[in-house]
Design a protein around this motif. Structure first.
Motif, PDB file in Angstrom:
ATOM      1  N   GLY A 191       0.809  -1.216   0.000  1.00 50.29           N
ATOM      2  CA  GLY A 191       0.000   0.000   0.000  1.00 50.29           C
ATOM      3  C   GLY A 191       0.837   1.259   0.000  1.00 50.29           C
ATOM      4  N   PRO A 192       0.182   2.417  -0.086  1.00 50.23           N
ATOM      5  CA  PRO A 192       0.884   3.705  -0.090  1.00 50.23           C
ATOM      6  C   PRO A 192       1.525   3.975   1.265  1.00 50.23           C
ATOM      7  CG  PRO A 192      -1.471   4.048   0.098  1.00 50.23           C
ATOM      8  CD  PRO A 192      -1.292   2.580  -0.177  1.00 50.23           C
ATOM      9  N   ARG A 193       2.682   4.626   1.232  1.00 46.45           N
ATOM     10  CA  ARG A 193       3.405   4.927   2.471  1.00 46.45           C
ATOM     11  C   ARG A 193       3.459   6.441   2.664  1.00 46.45           C
ATOM     12  NH1 ARG A 193       5.549   0.612   0.181  1.00 46.45           N
ATOM     13  NH2 ARG A 193       6.950   1.792  -1.174  1.00 46.45           N
ATOM     14  N   ARG A 194       2.788   6.927   3.696  1.00 43.91           N
ATOM     15  CA  ARG A 194       2.696   8.364   3.935  1.00 43.91           C
ATOM     16  C   ARG A 194       4.025   8.919   4.430  1.00 43.91           C
ATOM     17  NH1 ARG A 194      -3.150   9.425   6.922  1.00 43.91           N
ATOM     18  NH2 ARG A 194      -4.418   8.099   5.557  1.00 43.91           N
ATOM     19  N   LYS A 195       4.333  10.126   3.961  1.00 46.79           N
ATOM     20  CA  LYS A 195       5.544  10.808   4.396  1.00 46.79           C
ATOM     21  C   LYS A 195       5.144  11.980   5.288  1.00 46.79           C
ATOM     22  CE  LYS A 195       8.240   9.555   0.294  1.00 46.79           C
ATOM     23  NZ  LYS A 195       9.029  10.053  -0.854  1.00 46.79           N
ATOM     24  N   ARG A 196       5.255  11.763   6.590  1.00 45.33           N
ATOM     25  CA  ARG A 196       4.864  12.798   7.558  1.00 45.33           C
ATOM     26  C   ARG A 196       6.021  13.101   8.506  1.00 45.33           C
ATOM     27  NH1 ARG A 196      -0.546  13.681   7.518  1.00 45.33           N
ATOM     28  NH2 ARG A 196       0.187  15.730   8.234  1.00 45.33           N
ATOM     29  N   ARG A 197       7.234  13.006   7.990  1.00 45.98           N
ATOM     30  CA  ARG A 197       8.405  13.257   8.822  1.00 45.98           C
ATOM     31  C   ARG A 197       8.361  14.674   9.395  1.00 45.98           C
ATOM     32  NH1 ARG A 197      14.567  11.804   7.392  1.00 45.98           N
ATOM     33  NH2 ARG A 197      13.446   9.874   6.985  1.00 45.98           N
ATOM     34  N   GLY A 198       8.522  14.760  10.725  1.00 49.57           N
ATOM     35  CA  GLY A 198       8.546  16.053  11.390  1.00 49.57           C
ATOM     36  C   GLY A 198       7.246  16.810  11.346  1.00 49.57           C
ATOM     37  N   ASP A 215       6.413   7.253   7.177  1.00 49.38           N
ATOM     38  CA  ASP A 215       7.589   7.912   7.735  1.00 49.38           C
ATOM     39  C   ASP A 215       7.096   8.970   8.713  1.00 49.38           C
ATOM     40  OD1 ASP A 215       9.867   9.269   8.382  1.00 49.38           O
ATOM     41  OD2 ASP A 215      10.505   9.651   6.315  1.00 49.38           O
ATOM     42  N   LEU A 216       7.163   8.644   9.995  1.00 45.15           N
ATOM     43  CA  LEU A 216       6.718   9.563  11.048  1.00 45.15           C
ATOM     44  C   LEU A 216       7.881   9.994  11.932  1.00 45.15           C
ATOM     45  CD1 LEU A 216       3.397   7.739  11.969  1.00 45.15           C
ATOM     46  CD2 LEU A 216       3.560  10.064  11.074  1.00 45.15           C
ATOM     47  N   ARG A 217       9.083   9.945  11.387  1.00 44.14           N
ATOM     48  CA  ARG A 217      10.256  10.353  12.167  1.00 44.14           C
ATOM     49  C   ARG A 217      10.093  11.782  12.666  1.00 44.14           C
ATOM     50  NH1 ARG A 217      16.189   8.449  10.518  1.00 44.14           N
ATOM     51  NH2 ARG A 217      15.842   6.201  10.445  1.00 44.14           N
ATOM     52  N   GLY A 218      10.268  11.965  13.960  1.00 46.27           N
ATOM     53  CA  GLY A 218      10.233  13.299  14.533  1.00 46.27           C
ATOM     54  C   GLY A 218       8.880  13.979  14.492  1.00 46.27           C
ATOM     55  N   ALA A 219       7.832  13.248  14.127  1.00 48.41           N
ATOM     56  CA  ALA A 219       6.504  13.861  14.061  1.00 48.41           C
ATOM     57  C   ALA A 219       6.018  14.237  15.458  1.00 48.41           C
ATOM     58  CB  ALA A 219       5.514  12.904  13.409  1.00 48.41           C
ATOM     59  N   LEU A 220       5.307  15.355  15.537  1.00 45.93           N
ATOM     60  CA  LEU A 220       4.730  15.804  16.804  1.00 45.93           C
ATOM     61  C   LEU A 220       3.318  15.233  16.911  1.00 45.93           C
ATOM     62  CD1 LEU A 220       5.890  19.535  16.792  1.00 45.93           C
ATOM     63  CD2 LEU A 220       6.963  17.591  17.936  1.00 45.93           C
ATOM     64  N   LEU A 221       3.177  14.193  17.704  1.00 50.66           N
ATOM     65  CA  LEU A 221       1.897  13.519  17.868  1.00 50.66           C
ATOM     66  C   LEU A 221       1.339  13.738  19.265  1.00 50.66           C
ATOM     67  CD1 LEU A 221       3.031  10.354  15.958  1.00 50.66           C
ATOM     68  CD2 LEU A 221       1.010  11.675  15.324  1.00 50.66           C
ATOM     69  N   ASP A 235       7.935   4.064  10.615  1.00 48.76           N
ATOM     70  CA  ASP A 235       9.174   4.529  11.231  1.00 48.76           C
ATOM     71  C   ASP A 235       8.810   5.601  12.249  1.00 48.76           C
ATOM     72  OD1 ASP A 235      11.612   5.720  11.910  1.00 48.76           O
ATOM     73  OD2 ASP A 235      12.452   5.442   9.910  1.00 48.76           O
ATOM     74  N   LEU A 236       9.043   5.290  13.533  1.00 48.80           N
ATOM     75  CA  LEU A 236       8.620   6.168  14.620  1.00 48.80           C
ATOM     76  C   LEU A 236       9.805   6.773  15.373  1.00 48.80           C
ATOM     77  CD1 LEU A 236       5.741   3.920  16.013  1.00 48.80           C
ATOM     78  CD2 LEU A 236       5.583   5.772  14.342  1.00 48.80           C
TER      79      LEU A 236
END
Length: 284
Positions: A191-198, A215-221, A235-236
């Motif tokens: 499936g599609p892989r979202r790019k939400r880094r930072g 890609d959720l590296r450095g994301a503010l959740l 990727d967290l």
């Protein structure tokens, strides 16, 4: 700030931090370094201010926390989410040879300066060890092993070597390698892989979101709603999960999720964590 008052040695380690899997805090073999070396500011996570190098007022003479059982109720939830990745026992037992900074106060300043550097190196060892367990990352396994050996050698440097180390450069070099390993793994996720880094996702409503391989590296959740979200293969690394709602979420197979991140979030019995992480005691 240690999360446990009397922690058992991690992964069968004897407490000195030398075993390959000794990458979690062993407070019973540490001189309360996180409670003395690190600063904290009065906030929702800490009920008081404390300067770096100033022992917490709740640190007992035996280096245990005097309010360990009531940290959250007393306004010190930040202490319950902290993990030094084994840096405390390594600095205490290896770098300074078991020399107590209270009995040898001339060592305190150097020991407190070494601790945050060691924590960063231990965190990198944690990520490298995880990446080496991924079959999909086999093309970079040799590079990962070399980086692991190099980083481990750095942790055994002298106090002077550690204080002078350009740890930011080490993190950049290792980070690029970890990113390549992550890409190899996530390329196999369907499936599609979202790019939400930072990305700024503070308070975002992501219930039931398909975040597989994202890609959720450095994301503010912070305080985000991720109820029943699918985070398998995401990727967290460095994602901020403070007060995030992970009830029913599936994080099995997620990449680089650490115990402090899980501890900072909220979850329940239906939340699925990667192998090797403990379900936080405050989860429902």
């Amino acid at each position: 700030m240690a999360p446990k008052d009397q922690a058992a040695p991690a992964h069968g380690d004897g407490g000195d931090g030398t075993a390959p899997g000794a990458l979690r805090a062993d407070c019973a073999n540490c001189f309360g370094l996180c409670c003395a070396a690190l600063p904290f500011a009065r906030s929702a996570d800490f009920a008081a201010d404390k300067a770096a190098g100033e022992p917490c007022t709740h640190l007992r003479t035996d280096f245990r926390c005097g309010i360990h059982a009531d940290l959250r109720e007393r306004g010190f939830s930040g202490c319950t989410v902290f993990d030094c990745f084994g840096a405390g026992q390594k600095v205490s037992k290896i770098t300074f040879g078991g020399e107590d900074w209270r009995k040898a106060p001339e060592t305190a300043r150097r020991m407190f300066a070494v601790f945050p550097v060691m924590r960063q190196l231990q965190e990198l060892l944690r990520y490298l060890t995880e990446a080496l367990a991924w079959p999909q990352a086999r093309p970079v396994h040799d590079d990962l092993r070399r980086a692991l050996d190099t980083t481990e050698r750095l942790t055994h440097g002298s106090p002077e070597d550690l204080v002078d180390l350009d740890v930011a450069a080490v993190r950049r070099d290792v980070g690029a390698l970890l990113e390549r390993a992550s890409e190899l793994v996530r390329a196999t996720v369907p499936g599609p892989r979202r790019k939400r880094r930072g990305a700024d996702l503070v308070g975002a409503r992501l219930d039931r979101a398909d975040l597989r391989g994202a890609d959720l590296r450095g994301a503010l959740l912070i305080a985000a709603r991720l109820r029943t979200a699918d985070l398998r293969g995401a990727d967290l690394l460095g994602a901020d999960f403070r007060d995030a709602d992970l009830c029913g979420a599936d994080l099995t197979g997620s990449l680089f999720l650490t115990q402090p991140q899980a501890n900072a979030a909220r979850g329940d019995a239906a939340t699925r964590l990667p192998k090797g992480l403990d379900r936080p005691a405050h989860w429902r």
